[in-house]
Scaffold this active site. Structure first.
Site, PDB file in Angstrom:
ATOM      1  N   HIS A   1      -8.983   2.808  -2.036  1.00 26.93           N
ATOM      2  CA  HIS A   1      -7.564   2.509  -1.806  1.00 26.93           C
ATOM      3  C   HIS A   1      -7.022   1.569  -2.873  1.00 26.93           C
ATOM      4  O   HIS A   1      -6.875   0.372  -2.643  1.00 26.93           O
ATOM      5  CB  HIS A   1      -7.440   1.908  -0.402  1.00 26.93           C
TER       6      HIS A   1
ATOM      7  N   CYS B   1       0.802  -1.237   0.000  1.00 21.36           N
ATOM      8  CA  CYS B   1       0.000   0.000   0.000  1.00 21.36           C
ATOM      9  C   CYS B   1       0.830   1.281   0.000  1.00 21.36           C
ATOM     10  O   CYS B   1       0.295   2.365  -0.213  1.00 21.36           O
ATOM     11  CB  CYS B   1      -0.941   0.008   1.201  1.00 21.36           C
TER      12      CYS B   1
END
Lengths: 384, 136
Positions: free
Chosen positions: A333, A84
């Site tokens: 995301h 991420c």
């Protein structure tokens, strides 16, 4: 303040639930916007960093494909992966390449097309972003890991689900203003509190959504930046750190040590302190992640982060506006693209181009981008 | 080989720490201890990165632990659909932390951070093995 490397262009695709195109086209959306923003062409670029997490699409070694499609051959290209936080890791490598004199201009391109697989498969991939020998066999997934941190934070400091709900309400308020966000509805406090638990104590609205998206940052040396860019945004500090991937290896679950360490490095390099930050983007993949970020970044003392949200200090007009673009909770995301999207928001703030969410006169901004459950921490401080 | 027997879904077949499975079959949860520096490892490691040594011995994790944190998982990743809900937990045995699931028999509202737990082997279908936490 250090003025050696600048960001001269930023771009971001719309973050969406099911992108109607291939990964190369998704990458192009952010890239073309950033290149036009910088006012340069492929021939000006010295190298490209392609930032993405594996196993969401079928393409092996995507940097080769993406560099070709973006017109960036024969320049060097390679993949950067810290799940991420991949794109801010890319930013750090680009910074190093420019500062060392290897290249004058570097493209950092992040993308993820998560809709190629189901949500359960996506959780399985993320569950294997943990120790596959000793933790994944128990059926781990990201919400569960952050839930363990939330419970530990509640128990250590007396914070609560109500504090987390306040963070989601803030995210939703600003998400409604962000036309590139995947989730643009208003969310009421009671809705958050009464929603179904995903992994207790985290409930549906405590979790960000998967999304497809891309982001692009173009970094340049000081000489190049001054020559071609009217409003360069300077990379003042770049801190990054790691922490044990396993829960068993961590001293505490009430904060993320990688974020703390990365922040310390970034503040020292930039020569600033938490009080100097005018606007921040933090990695709120879950509401608890934003609460821990307040404390790990020094915006609040450990255990006092909830006072910031209770007093509205992280709203526009507050002491330290945080995630006024809606954050990951509203934007969604898309793993490899997220850090670049956060940086874009801060760059627009420091160029006075943030529109409805502009923090008046913002001069110094901060990005906190976390990989996995605090395995990787990147903190970037930017200045105008 | 051997380690593919560990857990509901195992993602690793070969490890130099696979004796863990043999001990589990005998009813023991074991970690390792470096014979040079004395550090204790759970999950067990085959190697000590402090001493650059492979000289480790197996030691039993027993007695009473304390619950550090837990979460009841209601939505499972692929491969675990049949198990939900289940409670994941981190338990401290005098400084040695163990990650796993709480026994299915424990209702969530009886679970409290700080409660005393013990760890015990658990047989799973298809000749697989794991361990779980029970009230001490």
């Amino acid at each position: 303040m250090p003025k050696d490397v600048a960001i001269i262009g930023v771009g971001q695709s719309y973050f969406v639930r099911g992108y109607q195109g291939s990964i190369r086209e998704l990458a192009f959306d952010a890239y073309s916007e950033a290149m036009k923003d910088a006012g340069i062409g492929p021939e000006d670029v010295g190298a490209s960093m392609i930032c993405t997490a594996p196993e969401y699409d079928k393409q092996r070694s995507p940097s080769g494909l993406i560099a070709e499609y973006l017109g960036l051959n024969p320049q060097p290209t390679f993949a950067i992966e810290t799940v991420c936080s991949a794109s801010t890791s890319g930013l750090k490598v680009a910074y190093s390449m420019i500062k060392s004199g290897l290249h004058d201009i570097v493209v950092v391109l992040g993308f993820q097309k998560m809709s190629e697989i189901t949500s359960a498969d996506s959780q399985e991939r993320m569950g294997r972003g943990a120790d596959i020998m000793w933790e994944s066999p128990f059926g781990t997934m990201m919400p569960a890991y952050y839930a363990l941190h939330a419970r530990a934070h509640f128990n250590t400091y007396g914070s609560s689900e109500k504090d987390l709900a306040l963070i989601r309400v803030k995210a939703a308020k600003y998400g409604q203003l962000n036309e590139r966000a995947v989730f643009r509805k208003g969310v009421e406090f009671d809705q958050v509190i009464n929603a179904d638990a995903i992994a207790s104590p985290l409930k549906k609205f405590d979790c960000c959504a998967n999304a497809d998206g891309s982001s692009c940052m173009i970094l340049a040396s000081a000489d190049k930046a001054k020559e071609i860019c009217k409003k360069p945004v300077w990379v003042m500090g770049v801190g990054s750190a790691s922490a044990p991937m396993t829960m068993t290896g961590r001293d505490s679950l009430a904060g993320l040590n990688a974020a703390k360490e990365a922040a310390k490095t970034a503040y020292e390099m930039a020569g600033v302190s938490p009080q100097d930050i005018d606007v921040a983007e933090v990695h709120d993949c879950f509401t608890i992640a934003e609460l821990m970020a307040y404390e790990n970044l020094g915006f609040a003392e450990p255990g006092k982060g909830n006072e910031l949200i209770q007093n509205g200090e992280t709203y526009l007009g507050g002491k330290i506006p945080v995630n006024v673009d809606g954050g990951l909770l509203s934007k969604g995301h898309p793993i490899g693209a997220t850090g670049g999207s956060q940086v874009r928001t801060i760059v627009l703030q420091l160029r006075d181009e943030a529109g409805d969410i502009q923090v008046p006169g913002a001069e110094i901004g901060l990005v906190h981008n976390i990989g996995g459950v605090g395995i990787y921490g990147n903190v970037v401080i930017l200045g105008r | 080989m051997g380690f593919e027997k560990f857990g509901v879904v195992s993602f690793t077949a070969q490890t130099r720490a696979s004796d863990f499975i043999d001990y589990l079959e005998k009813g023991e949860i074991r970690g390792t201890k470096c014979n040079l520096c004395g550090r204790v490892f759970f999950p067990p490691r085959a190697d000590c990165s402090w001493c650059m040594s492979k000289d480790v011995e197996w030691i039993e994790i027993k007695g009473q632990g304390t619950l550090i944190s837990f979460t009841k998982v209601n939505y499972a990743p692929t491969g675990f659909e049949g198990d939900v809900p289940y409670i994941l937990a981190l338990v401290d045995f005098d400084g040695i932390k163990v990650f796993g699931r709480l026994s299915k028999d424990l209702p969530e509202d009886s679970v409290k951070v700080g409660m005393a737990l013990k760890v015990t082997p658990l047989a799973l279908p298809e000749d697989k093995l794991t361990y779980e936490f029970l009230p001490a």
